[in-house]
Design an enzyme around this catalytic site. Structure first.
Site, short mmCIF file in Angstrom:
data_model
loop_
_atom_site.label_atom_id
_atom_site.label_comp_id
_atom_site.label_asym_id
_atom_site.label_seq_id
_atom_site.Cartn_x
_atom_site.Cartn_y
_atom_site.Cartn_z
N ASP A 1 -7.57 -3.70 3.77
CA ASP A 1 -6.53 -4.59 3.25
C ASP A 1 -6.72 -6.04 3.70
OD1 ASP A 1 -4.99 -2.48 2.05
OD2 ASP A 1 -4.32 -1.92 4.05
N ASP B 1 0.86 -1.18 0.00
CA ASP B 1 0.00 0.00 0.00
C ASP B 1 0.90 1.23 0.00
OD1 ASP B 1 -2.21 1.56 0.06
OD2 ASP B 1 -2.75 1.15 2.14
N ASP C 1 -2.34 -1.80 6.28
CA ASP C 1 -2.49 -1.25 7.62
C ASP C 1 -3.93 -0.91 7.97
OD1 ASP C 1 -2.89 0.85 5.96
OD2 ASP C 1 -1.41 2.19 6.86
#
Length: 798
Positions: free
Chosen positions: A542, A293, A538
């Site tokens: 996700d 990410d 995080d």
């Protein structure tokens, strides 16, 4: 008015409350049962009972390893269950609800379907709902990865798990409890998969499966042959059969793997890396695609002010950077916004010790996602701060050239402008707008990000950046972080089907505007192409992708739920730890691969020796305690000690092929030398006890040969390992002889053992050379192509 007390009671009776009872699929009892009631534990139980029946208690030396394997397996699964059961994606213990026309604060779990709740800034939405009246701005970044605030008005749906940033509204609960979006996401996150993701464990399982099929008929044949054909006693027949079966089961290999992984877990913990699943360290060492990410991985979690720039269109001749900074200090001191942007501005003011001016406040207008700007009116003038295109509107082209340079590099640019007419409370500014300057913001690139991504590039690991943000912005950030191919980006909102995603993973490095479901599909598409995929994240958005990935890595600074769902957690949220984790994984895999070859020597010998015994109608020559003695000092203990050695070599080849190639020469040497010793013993009418003791010594000699072979090049540690095991074997043979069935042998038997030991050295050396040549030949691509052509030409398999 909300629901009446009677309506609430009916819904409670129907189970339509906001209480969730989502836990992992396996109970404690099921976990204990699944580890205890295994096929091999049944085999070991039968062998134990048989040895107890015949009174051969000294041959139960294998039990500690079996008990250790079972206890460790139960402990690992219970720890994983405990971690997942603690997972919580909601942190909204109380809610304001309207019932019987009155507002009251109750536990969020006590809410029922169709309840009317009041939401205001700072609240987390505790169940799926619909706005009835009022309007709020919500942040769904936790769920979607999209950082922009979203305006919700009457009739709009609200997703459980998102946060209210500003405004106030009445909302009606549509889906509560287990039916809500956040609960369904939690259920998927808490699912405990049964499938092994580790290649090493997968191959060990295959080996155990095939051994499990073979040992039953082999054991029956050996017992019948010894008891019926050779006329041995029932006790001798049982003991010889158990010895053969035990030798074929790699019971210590699981223990070696588990202990080696556990020690690596401890070493990683000292480096601020937490492993929820120990097998993930091996998977990470084999990863060839790493999905990351943007925020929290490539960049720091927060935002920072990079630069203040005076606009070329600024009409105030006295306005310079210093005056602009003082204006910004005044503005940030009075505005009520607490979003990430304003926090970054306040941090910049504090860090640079910028003093506030003497402006007198009149009114403020907070930021809204509809306007994309905030406004403050001082006696000295009216000022606006926000998105340049929303403040300038039709006149945006006047300043676009000044900010495009920064936007093209991935920065976020805010405009500070002076409004010529007070427009507080109106949706659109009424007066003429005079630009003052720009606040250039960025998510700072992590200090070691570039070196980390360079390392992965050198190791042949492809990077895929998957983010909910604008793809062009993410691309620029990825370029600054040194990610190869970062200029190739795509807006995932244009990828309508799984086929589109499958094609896109080959073409693009950067994916922007990605939904949580698309993240999951991207991971699956890469896996279908035979990639080993690691996913970092995080946020809750996700989690689905992290659960499907071969290995999941979470930043501790992100969502607690993401950290609990991940296999690996970087406790200091430092992505620069990743190379060290890979090094640790390589040490484990390479060392276990080397040590596993020692275990397979015993398995190959026992299987072939059992076949040899059946063919030549002889009783299996060794006892279980003798197999345990050899296993301890030529397999188990050296295997564990060698697994501790530092090893950062790249993992190459197939685990099982590598192990077999190392083990095969020694296994064949054992069978040929011990088989020849048994035949000679029969020729010279030597006692079976003498042959068993001499065979044990011969196996020890060959065992130390392979230890020397796999330990090259030698160092002080490896010399120490060899010496410790030789001394240990001699001590047990001399002082614990009765326990391990080591008897004094005749001179002729000792002489035969010495002769075959010397012969075994030459045999082992030439078999090793032959296997290496054969491996080299079949390892060459040209030779493989030739073989395939011949197979096709002569239709060999037809």
């Amino acid at each position: 008015m909300g629901l009446t007390s009677e309506e609430v009671r009916k819904r409670i009776d129907n189970g339509q409350t906001n209480h969730t009872d989502i836990s992992t699929q396996k109970t404690v009892g099921q976990i204990v049962k699944s580890n205890l009631l295994t096929y091999f534990n049944l085999i070991f139980l039968i062998l134990t009972v048989l040895l107890c029946i015949v009174g051969s208690f000294r041959n139960l030396t294998f039990l500690p390893v079996i008990i250790g394997n079972t206890v460790i397996g139960i402990f690992q699964e219970l720890r994983a269950k405990k971690t997942l059961d603690k997972m919580s994606m909601l942190n909204a213990p109380h809610s304001i609800v309207v019932r019987d026309g009155e507002q009251q604060q109750i536990q969020s779990e006590e809410l029922v379907k169709d309840d009317i709740i009041i939401l205001s800034a700072g609240n987390q939405i505790c169940a799926d709902a619909t706005v009835l009246s009022g309007s709020i701005s919500v942040n769904e970044a936790l769920l979607t990865g999209e950082s922009d605030e979203i305006k919700k008005k009457s009739g709009d749906g609200l997703m459980s798990g998102s946060f209210v940033v500003s405004g106030q509204c009445y909302a009606k609960l549509d889906k509560v409890g287990n039916e809500s979006y956040i609960s369904q996401l939690t259920a998927q996150a808490k699912a405990m998969g049964d499938g092994e993701q580790s290649e090493m464990i997968r191959y060990i399982n295959k080996l155990v499966k095939w051994v499990g099929i073979i040992i039953i008929p082999v054991g029956i044949i050996l017992f019948c042959q010894a008891y019926i054909m050779n006329g041995e006693t029932f006790k001798k027949s049982v003991v010889s059969m158990v010895a053969a079966v035990l030798g074929m089961i790699p019971e210590g290999l699981y223990l070696l793997t588990t202990v080696a992984l556990a020690l690596s877990t401890i070493r990683l913990a000292k480096k601020q890396v937490l492993l929820h699943d120990m097998k993930s360290i091996e998977t990470l060492a084999r990863v060839d695609v790493l999905c990351v990410d943007k925020t929290g991985t490539i960049t720091e979690p927060g935002m920072q002010v990079t630069e203040l720039v005076i606009s070329g269109r600024c009409g105030d001749a006295e306005m310079d950077k210093r005056a602009f900074a003082h204006l910004l200090a005044d503005y940030s001191a009075v505005i009520e916004d607490n979003n990430a942007t304003m926090e970054a501005i306040r941090a910049y003011v504090a860090k640079n010790e910028i003093e506030k001016g003497s402006r007198t406040l009149l009114k403020t207008q907070p930021f809204t996602s509809a306007n994309k700007y905030s406004k403050v009116s001082f006696v000295e003038g009216d000022y606006m701060l926000g998105a340049p295109e929303f403040i300038m509107k039709d006149r945006y082209e006047e300043i676009s050239g000044e900010i495009e340079e920064y936007q093209s590099k991935g920065y976020r640019v805010l405009l500070m402008a002076e409004s010529g007419e007070d427009s507080i409370g109106s949706v659109r500014p009424l007066g003429g707008i005079s630009p003052i300057g720009y606040i250039v913001l960025s998510n700072p690139i992590r200090e070691n990000a570039e070196s980390t991504f360079t390392y992965f590039k050198e190791q042949g690991v492809a990077i895929k950046v998957i983010s909910g943000d604008n793809p062009a912005t993410v691309s620029e950030v990825a370029k600054r972080a040194g990610i190869d191919g970062a200029e190739n980006y795509v807006d995932a909102s244009t990828l309508a089907s799984e086929k589109d995603i499958t094609e896109a993973v080959d073409k693009y490095t950067v994916f922007g505007r990605v939904t949580p479901k698309q993240k999951q599909l991207i991971v699956r598409a890469l896996q279908k192409q035979k990639h080993t995929v690691a996913m970092t994240g995080d946020g809750v958005n996700d989690i689905l992708a992290m659960k499907d990935a071969d290995c999941s890595i979470a930043m501790a600074s992100g969502s607690e739920a993401a950290a609990q769902a991940a296999q690996t957690v970087l406790l200091d949220s430092d992505f620069g730890r990743m190379p060290y984790v890979v090094f640790e994984g390589r040490q484990v895999v390479n060392n276990i691969q080397r040590s596993a070859s020692l275990f397979l020597v015993k398995n190959i010998f026992s299987l072939l020796m059992a076949i040899f015994s059946a063919i030549f109608a002889i009783t299996y020559p060794l006892e279980p305690s003798q197999i345990s003695l050899i296993s301890m000092f030529t397999i188990g203990l050296p295997g564990f000690l060698l697994a501790l050695e530092p090893n950062r070599d790249r993992i190459e080849g197939n685990f099982m092929v590598n192990v077999m190639l190392k083990a095969l020469p020694a296994g064949l040497t054992d069978v040929l030398s011990v088989g020849a010793l048994v035949i000679c013993g029969q020729v010279f009418n030597l006692p079976s006890e003498d042959i068993a003791t001499a065979g044990t010594m011969l196996l020890a000699v060959v065992g130390f040969m392979i230890i020397i072979k796999i330990s090259h090049p030698f160092n002080k540690m490896k010399y120490g390992v060899l010496l410790i095991n030789i001394i240990g074997l001699l001590f047990c043979g001399l002082f614990l002889g009765r326990l391990f069935a080591i008897e004094s042998i005749s001179n002729i038997c000792f002489l035969l053992m010495v002769v075959f030991a010397f012969a075994a050295e030459s045999m082992f050396r030439y078999l090793t050379l032959f296997v290496e040549k054969l491996s080299s030949f079949f390892g060459d691509e040209k030779n493989r192509r030739k073989i395939r052509r011949k197979i096709r030409k002569y239709n060999i398999f037809k």
